[in-house]
Design an enzyme around this catalytic site. Structure first.
Site, short mmCIF file in Angstrom:
data_model
loop_
_atom_site.label_atom_id
_atom_site.label_comp_id
_atom_site.label_asym_id
_atom_site.label_seq_id
_atom_site.Cartn_x
_atom_site.Cartn_y
_atom_site.Cartn_z
N ASP A 24 0.81 -1.23 0.00
CA ASP A 24 0.00 0.00 0.00
C ASP A 24 0.85 1.28 0.00
O ASP A 24 1.52 1.60 0.99
CB ASP A 24 -0.92 0.05 1.23
CG ASP A 24 -1.81 -1.17 1.37
OD1 ASP A 24 -1.43 -2.26 0.90
OD2 ASP A 24 -2.88 -1.05 2.00
N HIS A 84 -10.38 1.24 0.97
CA HIS A 84 -10.50 2.70 0.77
C HIS A 84 -10.73 3.10 -0.69
O HIS A 84 -10.69 4.28 -1.02
CB HIS A 84 -9.25 3.41 1.30
CG HIS A 84 -9.09 3.28 2.78
ND1 HIS A 84 -10.05 3.75 3.67
CD2 HIS A 84 -8.11 2.74 3.54
CE1 HIS A 84 -9.65 3.49 4.91
NE2 HIS A 84 -8.49 2.88 4.86
N HIS A 191 -3.09 -4.48 3.55
CA HIS A 191 -4.07 -3.74 4.37
C HIS A 191 -3.54 -3.35 5.75
O HIS A 191 -3.84 -2.26 6.22
CB HIS A 191 -5.40 -4.48 4.54
CG HIS A 191 -6.35 -3.80 5.48
ND1 HIS A 191 -6.93 -2.58 5.19
CD2 HIS A 191 -6.80 -4.15 6.72
CE1 HIS A 191 -7.72 -2.22 6.21
NE2 HIS A 191 -7.64 -3.14 7.14
N HIS A 193 -0.55 -2.67 6.67
CA HIS A 193 0.59 -1.74 6.51
C HIS A 193 1.81 -2.16 7.32
O HIS A 193 2.80 -1.43 7.36
CB HIS A 193 0.19 -0.30 6.87
CG HIS A 193 -0.79 0.31 5.92
ND1 HIS A 193 -1.04 1.66 5.87
CD2 HIS A 193 -1.59 -0.25 4.97
CE1 HIS A 193 -1.96 1.92 4.94
NE2 HIS A 193 -2.30 0.76 4.39
FE LIG Z 1 -3.93 0.38 3.04
FE LIG Z 2 -6.92 -1.20 3.52
#
Ligand SMILES: [Fe+2]
Ligand SMILES: [Fe+2]
Length: 275
Positions: A24, A84, A191, A193
């Protein structure tokens, strides 16, 4: 019936496919870190295929046509997303049009975007599937049932498959690794992180990691300025969150895919990428 991807007769002229997956990318600090790191990553890993999770690429939450275009210019071949993805309403039309940007396949069918895509890399048709966890996450359908249905459809369309499993809990991610072992080249968690240290090739030939980590500021709290995140925990009151920029790192994995469509190896990318 469960699909078996890439196990047909394999021509011996095919070489391995080297895939680079970037966790991400969080806001402009993450995008700048990736820009600084890409030349070295390309030189070191010689990637045939670059997949970037861009769900936090726009201001730390969501994705826009502008940030997606920037990630493509940096070398992404496919962009995956997650919970998101629908933060920016003006990106919905783009998500419907962009063939190499995917959102979790187990969202409602009427939601913008698509759940998987197929691209060519090193002479192979590589499918990239995005899935959302269903534990502590909003998902319309079970990711386990969903991925079986997609693999059935991909039998004649793809030679190998990479899955970005965007999920909260490690139990669901580990279970997905076993569910897909021997059927896809890689199950890569995103997700949280936070990169996990459990990368391995499962016995059936599927590369697995619970979380690839993020590309963003390690000096914050999973991408948010640490004083704001701390204030939120300390006061339990609403707090405005801004994207952290201190100590940016690029995190991800590399996967080497054999000619038969399964994985040879998985390695972690954990690279400081400050000014
Ligand atoms: Fe994320
Ligand atoms: Fe996420």
């Amino acid at each position: 019936m469960v699909a078996d991807i890439g196990r047909d007769i394999v021509p011996d002229t095919l070489r391995a496919v080297r895939a680079l997956f970037i966790g991400d990318v969080v806001g402009s600090p993450g995008r700048r870190a990736l820009a600084r790191a890409m030349p070295r990553l390309r030189a070191e890993h010689g990637a045939d295929l670059v997949i970037v999770n861009g769900e936090n690429s726009a201001g730390g939450l969501g994705i826009t046509e502008g940030t997606a275009s920037e990630l493509f210019e940096l070398g992404a071949d496919v962009i995956t997303t997650g919970n998101h993805v629908y933060r920016h309403r003006d990106a919905y039309g783009y998500l419907d049009r962009a063939e190499r940007v995917v959102r979790p396949a187990n969202y409602l069918p009427g939601n913008p975007g698509r759940g998987h895509t197929v691209v060519n890399a090193a002479g192979r048709r590589v499918a990239v599937i995005n899935l959302s966890g269903a534990v502590h996450m909003r998902a319309a359908r079970s990711p386990f049932v969903e991925v079986d249905a997609i693999l059935d459809r991909l039998v004649d369309e793809a030679d190998t498959v990479i899955v970005d499993f965007h999920a909260e809990v490690t139990s669901e991610k580990v279970a997905m690794g076993w569910h897909l072992d021997g059927r896809v080249a890689a199950v890569i968690g995103t997700h949280t992180h936070v990169p996990t240290a459990d990368q391995r090739v499962l016995p059936g030939g599927t590369a697995y990691i619970s979380d690839a980590g993020m590309t963003g500021a390690r000096g914050g709290v999973i991408g948010v300025r640490r004083e704001q995140a701390l204030e939120s925990f300390l006061t339990q009151m609403p707090v405005r969150f801004d994207t952290a920029d201190e100590d940016p790192w690029v995190m991800g994995v590399t996967v080497e895919i054999r000619p038969d469509g399964l994985a040879d190896s998985i390695g972690q990318v954990l690279m400081p990428a400050g000014e």
